[in-house]
Write an enzyme that holds these catalytic residues in place. Structure first.
Site, PDB file in Angstrom:
ATOM      1  N   GLU A  46     -21.943   5.029  12.132  1.00 18.10           N
ATOM      2  CA  GLU A  46     -21.240   3.779  12.428  1.00 18.10           C
ATOM      3  C   GLU A  46     -20.802   3.831  13.892  1.00 18.10           C
ATOM      4  OE1 GLU A  46     -17.120   1.683  10.960  1.00 18.10           O
ATOM      5  OE2 GLU A  46     -18.275   2.798   9.467  1.00 18.10           O
ATOM      6  N   ASP A  57      -7.976  -0.710  13.879  1.00 15.61           N
ATOM      7  CA  ASP A  57      -8.065   0.691  14.296  1.00 15.61           C
ATOM      8  C   ASP A  57      -6.710   1.280  14.647  1.00 15.61           C
ATOM      9  OD1 ASP A  57     -10.883   0.814  14.068  1.00 15.61           O
ATOM     10  OD2 ASP A  57     -11.062  -0.312  15.920  1.00 15.61           O
TER      11      ASP A  57
END
Length: 255
Positions: A46, A57
């Site tokens: 990924e 994130d």
């Protein structure tokens, strides 16, 4: 059948998906790390496209994004680096990122360029279901890219079914409603994964957020098809003199 679908046809347990920020720790690290990930036993890669405001994130991946942007990484630069990567890398590769820079690049051009270099699918956490169905999904499908939606413990069963129906490749089960990198109580996560397991979903399920080592990887894989490791791997690359060796050491510690 796409590369991702072929992967899950051949292997449906303990599938290891590893996240790395493109252009981190150095601008030209990406391909070396990808090659080492495959060589060391990662099943899926990924690639994070760095963005200045990555909502899903945690601080470690945000910091890696900032460094990658300072290094000069852009979507255009990433596609230049990925040109020809299929000569040395056979595992599926997914691009993970956010809509703003992709829209600036041009959504159709982005999908066309991603497919042309050999990318297999996309994870775009801020692309809503409605816009996916009515505007962007047909473009993604046209370029034969898989698309992965995220679900959380708070997602209703009806919505899980809907996102599973719209996803191709796999379904991304976020282990909690936090950002990436937080430690998770895997006992609590297990109940949620067992619930998903009992829903008869059409896609395989990979678990992300808080998976960091062999123990958490195996615990997550007990009730899912595998797991996604990001923050712990980014930490392993921090200050690495030899990114290939650091990558190999980290993956071997998990597998």
């Amino acid at each position: 059948m796409s590369r991702i679908q072929e992967l899950f046809k051949e292997k449906n347990k303990e599938v290891l998906n590893v996240y790395v920020t493109a252009g981190y720790p150095q601008l030209n690290s990406t391909l070396t790390i990808m090659q080492s990930l495959e060589k060391s036993g990662a099943d899926l890669i990924e690639l994070g496209m760095p963005y200045s405001d990555p909502l899903a994130d945690g601080p470690v991946i945000q910091a890696s994004s900032s460094i990658a942007l300072q290094n000069g990484m852009t979507i255009k630069k990433l596609f230049e680096q990925l040109n020809g990567f299929r000569n040395t890398i056979s595992v599926p590769v997914i691009l993970m990122g956010y809509m703003n820079p992709i829209l600036q690049y041009g959504f159709e051009k982005f999908c066309a360029d991603a497919a042309a270099v050999g990318v297999d699918g996309l994870i775009l956490p801020d692309l809503p279901e409605f816009e996916f169905e009515n505007e962007y999904g047909p473009i993604i499908k046209k370029h034969k890219l898989d698309f992965v939606f995220l679900v959380t413990p708070e997602t209703t069963p009806e919505r899980i079914k809907r996102l599973d129906a719209l996803s191709t490749g796999f379904l991304y089960a976020v282990s909690s409603s936090s950002t990436t990198g937080k430690d998770q109580n895997m006992d609590g996560v297990s109940a949620y994964l067992q619930r998903l397991q009992g829903m008869g979903l059409k896609n395989p399920v990979l678990v992300g957020f808080g998976i960091k080592d062999k123990a958490s990887f195996q615990a997550a894989s007990q009730y899912a098809n595998g797991a996604i490791i990001g923050t712990a791997f980014i930490k392993a690359l921090e200050g690495a003199a030899d990114v290939a060796a650091s990558t190999e050491q980290f993956i071997r510690s998990v597998k």
